[in-house]
Design a protein around this motif. Structure first.
Motif, PDB file in Angstrom:
ATOM      1  N   SER A   1       0.820  -1.212   0.000  1.00 61.19           N
ATOM      2  CA  SER A   1       0.000   0.000   0.000  1.00 61.19           C
ATOM      3  C   SER A   1       0.853   1.261   0.000  1.00 61.19           C
ATOM      4  O   SER A   1       0.372   2.341  -0.353  1.00 61.19           O
TER       5      SER A   1
ATOM      6  N   THR B   1      -0.325  -0.868 -10.590  1.00 62.26           N
ATOM      7  CA  THR B   1      -0.266  -1.835  -9.493  1.00 62.26           C
ATOM      8  C   THR B   1      -0.896  -3.131  -9.975  1.00 62.26           C
ATOM      9  O   THR B   1      -2.111  -3.265 -10.007  1.00 62.26           O
TER      10      THR B   1
ATOM     11  N   ASN C   1      -4.425  -2.994  -2.824  1.00 58.34           N
ATOM     12  CA  ASN C   1      -4.454  -1.867  -3.768  1.00 58.34           C
ATOM     13  C   ASN C   1      -4.144  -2.294  -5.199  1.00 58.34           C
ATOM     14  O   ASN C   1      -3.801  -1.468  -6.049  1.00 58.34           O
TER      15      ASN C   1
ATOM     16  N   THR D   1      -4.691  -3.061  -8.986  1.00 57.32           N
ATOM     17  CA  THR D   1      -5.650  -2.567  -9.980  1.00 57.32           C
ATOM     18  C   THR D   1      -5.763  -3.499 -11.183  1.00 57.32           C
ATOM     19  O   THR D   1      -6.713  -3.382 -11.963  1.00 57.32           O
TER      20      THR D   1
ATOM     21  N   CYS E   1      -9.936  -1.440  -5.639  1.00 56.45           N
ATOM     22  CA  CYS E   1      -9.402  -0.603  -6.719  1.00 56.45           C
ATOM     23  C   CYS E   1      -9.282  -1.345  -8.041  1.00 56.45           C
ATOM     24  O   CYS E   1      -8.800  -0.781  -9.035  1.00 56.45           O
TER      25      CYS E   1
END
Length: 346
Positions: free
Chosen positions: A50, A72, A97, A99, A122
């Motif tokens: 993160s 990410t 986190n 994506t 996310c």
């Protein structure tokens, strides 16, 4: 090989050992390609993902390493991970986190995918392939993937639905494209509850789903029977631009009610031998007063024999759409001829 950058290195990537990553507290970027799942488990438990501006993690892939586009991203090939990973541990391997998520070859390790993604709020891109136990992609009320834009699912033989029966408002509200290939148990792509959430959808591609009977589930009356065309709720997909349906031998219906797709540009349909009617709303000529397709529509590519056998709800529909028809076999021949001609000129 692992590449990192940190505040001290001014974003210059360089190769490091795993021990250096674990002991470094100033990392801002990590690009990692590992064959060992055991090594990845060690790293993921020690790193604060993160806190990273960017990470691209590729684990277990020996050949055909996927190209990761998001900042990410995580790609895992679990073919050789069975001895090192339990299903309970899978959640820990996925940074909250992330994506972009790619999971290949989970075999029978993953049954309820969304339960491992409860905190992946996310997520924008999801690519799931060759996972033999997954029956449903989204069945968690805790995370309805409101930011997901691209969904690619392939060779999930037990997949029976994209989304469970409970569909929260905002579910997949930003989904732009869905690509489904080789899901042999999937009979319907979208439930009625789900389709009303997909206002951002731009592209639908379905390939080699031999059990597929309808794209959008028809409504049922109190006796469990299909509602008539007149009674069915209208479906509006305002941003849909491309529809591709290929090798769906049992497909009988795209949608049995009215459908409105004012942005549609192209349709490609090959080897869907049981489909004998197209909703005229796809072309913007559902209503009698419309005398031509919508201004955005460009072409429908299909086999000529199938095109000639279609049934139409309005007698003038085929005449209106004929200028937009492209013969699939003729187009394929033209493309091959162009390639041969180009090679001959070199």
């Amino acid at each position: 090989m692992i590449g990192v950058s940190s505040k001290d290195t001014k974003d210059c990537s360089y190769p490091v050992r795993v021990e250096e990553i674990i002991s470094c507290h100033t990392l801002s970027l990590v690009h990692m390609q590992l064959l060992s799942m055991r090594t990845y488990k060690t790293i993921v438990r020690c790193l604060e993902f993160s806190q990273l501006k960017e990470f691209k993690l590729v684990v277990g892939f020996r050949f055909q390493v996927p190209e990761l586009l998001e900042k990410t991203s995580l790609a895992i090939d679990m073919r050789n991970a069975a001895e090192n990973v339990s299903e309970a541990e899978i959640t820990e391997l996925i940074p909250t986190n992330v994506t972009e998520l790619v999971i290949h070859n989970s075999l029978d390790m993953i049954e309820r995918l969304s339960l491992h993604l409860l905190n992946a709020m996310c997520l924008k891109t999801c690519d799931i392939r060759r996972c033999s136990k997954i029956t449903c992609i989204l069945e968690s009320e805790e995370n309805n993937f409101p930011l997901l834009e691209r969904m690619n699912i392939s060779n999930l033989p037990k997949l029976r639905m994209i989304c469970g029966e409970v569909v929260k408002p905002g579910t997949l509200m930003n989904l732009k494209s869905i690509n489904v290939d080789g899901c042999s148990s999937l009979k319907c792509l979208f439930s009625m509850h789900l389709i009303f959430q997909l206002k951002s959808l731009e592209e639908i591609t379905i390939f080699r789903c031999h059990a597929m009977e309808e794209i959008i589930e028809g409504e049922r009356n109190t006796n469990g029977e299909d509602s008539s065309h007149a009674d069915a709720t209208e479906v509006i997909l305002p941003k849909l631009q491309r529809l591709k349906l290929i090798l769906l031998p049992n497909l009988r219906s795209i949608y049995k009610g009215n459908i409105q797709c004012d942005s549609l540009r192209s349709i490609k349909i090959y080897d869907c031998i049981s489909l004998n009617k197209l909703p005229l709303g796809l072309f913007g000529i559902e209503k009698v007063q419309h005398v031509s397709p919508s201004t955005t529509f460009e072409q429908i590519t299909c086999q000529k024999q199938w095109w000639e056998s279609l049934q139409w709800d309005q007698p003038q529909a085929k005449h209106l759409l004929q200028p937009y028809f492209v013969d699939h076999h003729r187009r394929a021949y033209s493309l091959r001829a162009a390639v041969v001609q180009r090679e001959a000129s070199i």
